[in-house]
Design an enzyme around this catalytic site. Structure first.
Site, PDB file in Angstrom:
ATOM      1  NE  ARG A 181       7.682 113.249  14.919  1.00  0.00           N
ATOM      2  CZ  ARG A 181       7.762 114.201  14.004  1.00  0.00           C
ATOM      3  NH1 ARG A 181       7.558 115.468  14.367  1.00  0.00           N
ATOM      4  NH2 ARG A 181       8.050 113.925  12.757  1.00  0.00           N
ATOM      5  CG  HIS A 185      11.697 110.300  15.367  1.00  0.00           C
ATOM      6  ND1 HIS A 185      11.928 110.978  14.189  1.00  0.00           N
ATOM      7  CD2 HIS A 185      10.357 110.095  15.418  1.00  0.00           C
ATOM      8  CE1 HIS A 185      10.779 111.176  13.556  1.00  0.00           C
ATOM      9  NE2 HIS A 185       9.816 110.659  14.287  1.00  0.00           N
ATOM     10  CG  ASN A 215      14.850 113.072  13.060  1.00  0.00           C
ATOM     11  OD1 ASN A 215      13.751 112.524  13.109  1.00  0.00           O
ATOM     12  ND2 ASN A 215      15.982 112.412  13.231  1.00  0.00           N
ATOM     13  CG  HIS A 315       0.063 109.437  15.649  1.00  0.00           C
ATOM     14  ND1 HIS A 315       0.113 109.107  14.314  1.00  0.00           N
ATOM     15  CD2 HIS A 315       1.331 109.798  15.992  1.00  0.00           C
ATOM     16  CE1 HIS A 315       1.352 109.247  13.876  1.00  0.00           C
ATOM     17  NE2 HIS A 315       2.107 109.673  14.871  1.00  0.00           N
TER      18      HIS A 315
END
Length: 636
Positions: A181, A185, A215, A315
């Site tokens: 992740r 980002h 975040n 995911h």
């Protein structure tokens, strides 16, 4: 905002001087880019954007032929301003012959046609180190990344990082999805340049990406993995490998360790120096984004609808906090009903873990309810079975533009793996920084040698105004109303009520501290908003002198900012931080006055606040108000 300057129709020497003056002006005005284009370099445009504190970059675009005057200007600019804090100067050059290239040690005109973007150094000639548009779209910069980039300088790189990732995966499996992740980002904001790893300066209210509200729930295990891996790499190959490449390799490792495909990672990224919290909200997917919004966002990064579906497959491992999907369970899109596209069994299970009000902010649920720790294609099978956790996940199956690929991937794990490798390589090339002009190799991934952390660029028009520069409000905010009575109702039940006194709506800014709470508490309790019946003075007594009550209500929407017509709350303190902070504020009021005189609502609940305003009297308090409140503006 673009500012277009005057046309210059005098001699070529005057045009060169005009270009030079324009460059000087753009630096003084704080612009990040100056574009000089046209047949005779006579159109000057200054484009406002966040300033990247880097040495001057030159982008040369070859359009048929280029103007020798432009090359002279370019060389003059590089020689004179090489150490200045500007961003880039683009020169669109026309009407030049091949011998002009050789005079300045540039490639010939025929070679330039194949080198769309580059950096000209008067001493070393042409160095192809930058991307075509200097934005986040993948371009021909990708050909500069290579699997063997560190083959000679750090041949054991992948083994070093692998020793850390395998250890982290054994000891803390959550490090896997956390690091993957983190990579997503990072690439979606400022490009794949490790800027997500930069820490905000202690005590500063100018925040870096990692401290942005969107975040806040990035797991610390991801940051720790990169920190450990970078430290080990630095001990063996000091000053060689970028944090951005360490992150890309670690993300790949965790994909493979969780059962996913192993693939070669192209390397050669440099670490970026720009890290702005304000850039995050508009550049990453949200848990309630529509497919239209997601497609537009991915397109802006040079990614396709297929890339959206495939990359969402990450995911297949990982977890999400209740706050990211709780509205699906109780009030989907304002209907006050659950999302009809969720399986009743999953709905029941999620409701048990995530109550509508008063739940534990630390509770998480797996994205993939069937194989949550295995990197496989079950994520897509779950979407077909209405078992998607987030609304954005399930929407991929509901939308006709993305549904066919979801169905195909649900039936073919190998197809998913192959597609995922291609999409990760593509995403890993977004906005890559190359060379010391654009970036650096950080020894400590959390510390940049210098970093731009800005919230708003300054336009030429604002620079030329004689008015004072607007000041940003960064404070705890309280709206205080004198009331004859007030109450708070949650789900048809009155949870707090007072008679005469003060109703105080409290908005918490993400930067608030105990000093802000002390100020608001002291001011509210001592505001002379009540009359003194014995003397006849109208504004003489505070709430304590009257022995009245105070009703506190947390209201994050006091820090709402309209972006177009849609409210945005990214500067409000995030719920997981705000809840204990607000509780301490209530306790501070109780200790300063008396416990039974201080009431409050239910934090995070949908509340109905009823009041009878006495007067009416309404005051706004900010713990750090600008001297001139007319100059105050909300940050964007």
């Amino acid at each position: 905002m673009s500012i277009e300057g005057p046309y210059v129709n005098s001699s070529k020497e005057a045009e060169v001087l005009a270009c030079q003056k324009a460059i000087e002006f753009s630096m003084e005005a704080g612009f990040s880019r100056l574009i000089i284009e046209g047949d005779s370099l006579n159109v000057i445009r200054a484009i406002s954007a966040p300033v990247a504190n880097s040495s001057l970059l030159g982008h040369i675009y070859e359009e048929n032929r280029c103007n020798i005057r432009g090359l002279q200007v370019f060389r003059m600019v590089r020689d004179r301003y090489a150490e200045c804090n500007t961003a880039d100067v683009r020169l669109h050059l026309n009407n030049c012959h091949t011998n002009h290239y050789s005079q300045y040690n540039l490639p010939t005109a025929s070679n330039v046609a194949g080198l769309i973007a580059g950096d000209f150094d008067p001493n070393n000639g042409y160095r192809d180190i930058i991307d075509k548009d200097h934005d986040t779209k993948p371009t021909n910069t990708t050909r500069q990344l290579s699997v063997g980039y560190y083959a000679k300088s750090c041949p054991q790189l992948e083994q070093l990082i692998g020793s850390i990732t395998s250890q982290q995966f054994r000891e803390s499996p959550v490090s896997g999805p956390a690091t993957i992740r983190l990579f997503f980002h990072d690439c979606f904001v400022e490009g794949c340049d490790g800027s997500i790893l930069i820490s905000s300066k202690p005590g500063s209210k100018m925040l870096a990406e990692r401290n942005a509200q969107d975040n806040k729930d990035l797991r610390v295990e991801g940051f720790e993995t990169i920190s450990k891996a970078k430290a080990l790499v630095e001990s063996k190959c000091p000053g060689v490998v970028s944090c951005a490449d360490v992150l890309a390799i670690a993300a790949r490792d965790f994909v493979h360790l969780a059962g996913g495909p192993y693939y070669q990672v192209k390397k050669g990224r440099w670490d970026g120096r720009i890290s702005m919290a304000s850039s995050v909200a508009s550049n990453i997917p949200r848990s309630n984004s529509t497919i239209d919004e997601l497609l537009k966002l991915f397109s802006s990064k040079g990614l396709t609808p297929n890339d959206l579906v495939v990359l969402s497959g990450a995911h297949t491992i990982g977890f999400a906090h209740c706050q990211n999907f709780v509205s699906r369970l109780y009030d989907y899109r304002g209907t006050k009903k659950p999302d009809p596209a969720i399986d009743p069994r999953l709905l029941k299970a999620l409701k048990m873990s995530c109550p509508r009000y008063g739940g534990n902010n630390d509770i998480v649920a797996p994205f993939d309810v069937t194989t949550p720790f295995l990197f496989d294609h079950a994520y897509y099978s779950n979407l077909v079975a209405k078992l998607g956790l987030l609304a954005t996940d399930q929407a991929l199956f509901l939308d006709p533009r993305t549904k066919p690929l979801v169905q195909a991937l649900a039936q073919d794990k190998q197809k998913f793996f192959q597609s995922f490798v291609v999409a990760m390589d593509k995403m890993g090339s977004i906005g890559v920084k190359r060379g010391g002009k654009q970036g650096e190799n950080r020894k400590d991934c959390g510390l940049a040698s210098f970093v731009t952390i800005r919230t708003k660029p300054t336009s030429l028009a604002n620079r030329n105004r004689s008015t004072k520069k607007p000041k940003l409000i960064r404070a705890m905010r309280a709206v205080v109303q004198r009331v004859a009575s007030a109450s708070v109702e949650v789900e048809g039940r009155i949870v707090s009520e007072i008679g005469p006194g003060l109703l105080v709506l409290v908005g918490l800014h993400e930067s608030d501290s105990d000093s802000d709470a002390d100020y608001i508490c002291r001011k509210v309790l001592n505001m002379r908003l009540f009359p003194n019946e014995s003397t006849g003075k109208g504004w003489d007594h505070n709430v304590m002198q009257k022995n009245y009550q105070v009703l506190l209500v947390s209201q994050f929407t006091l820090y709402g900012i309209l972006k177009g017509n849609k409210p945005d709350f990214h500067v409000a303190m995030p719920p997981q931080t705000a809840k204990p902070f607000y509780a301490s504020l209530v306790e501070r009021f109780q200790k300063s006055y008396k416990p039974d005189a201080i009431k409050d609502g239910v934090f995070g609940a949908m509340m109905k606040v009823n009041l009878v305003n006495d007067g009416p009297v309404t005051m706004q308090l900010d713990s750090h108000s600008p001297k001139n409140t007319n100059d105050a503006v909300e940050e964007s």
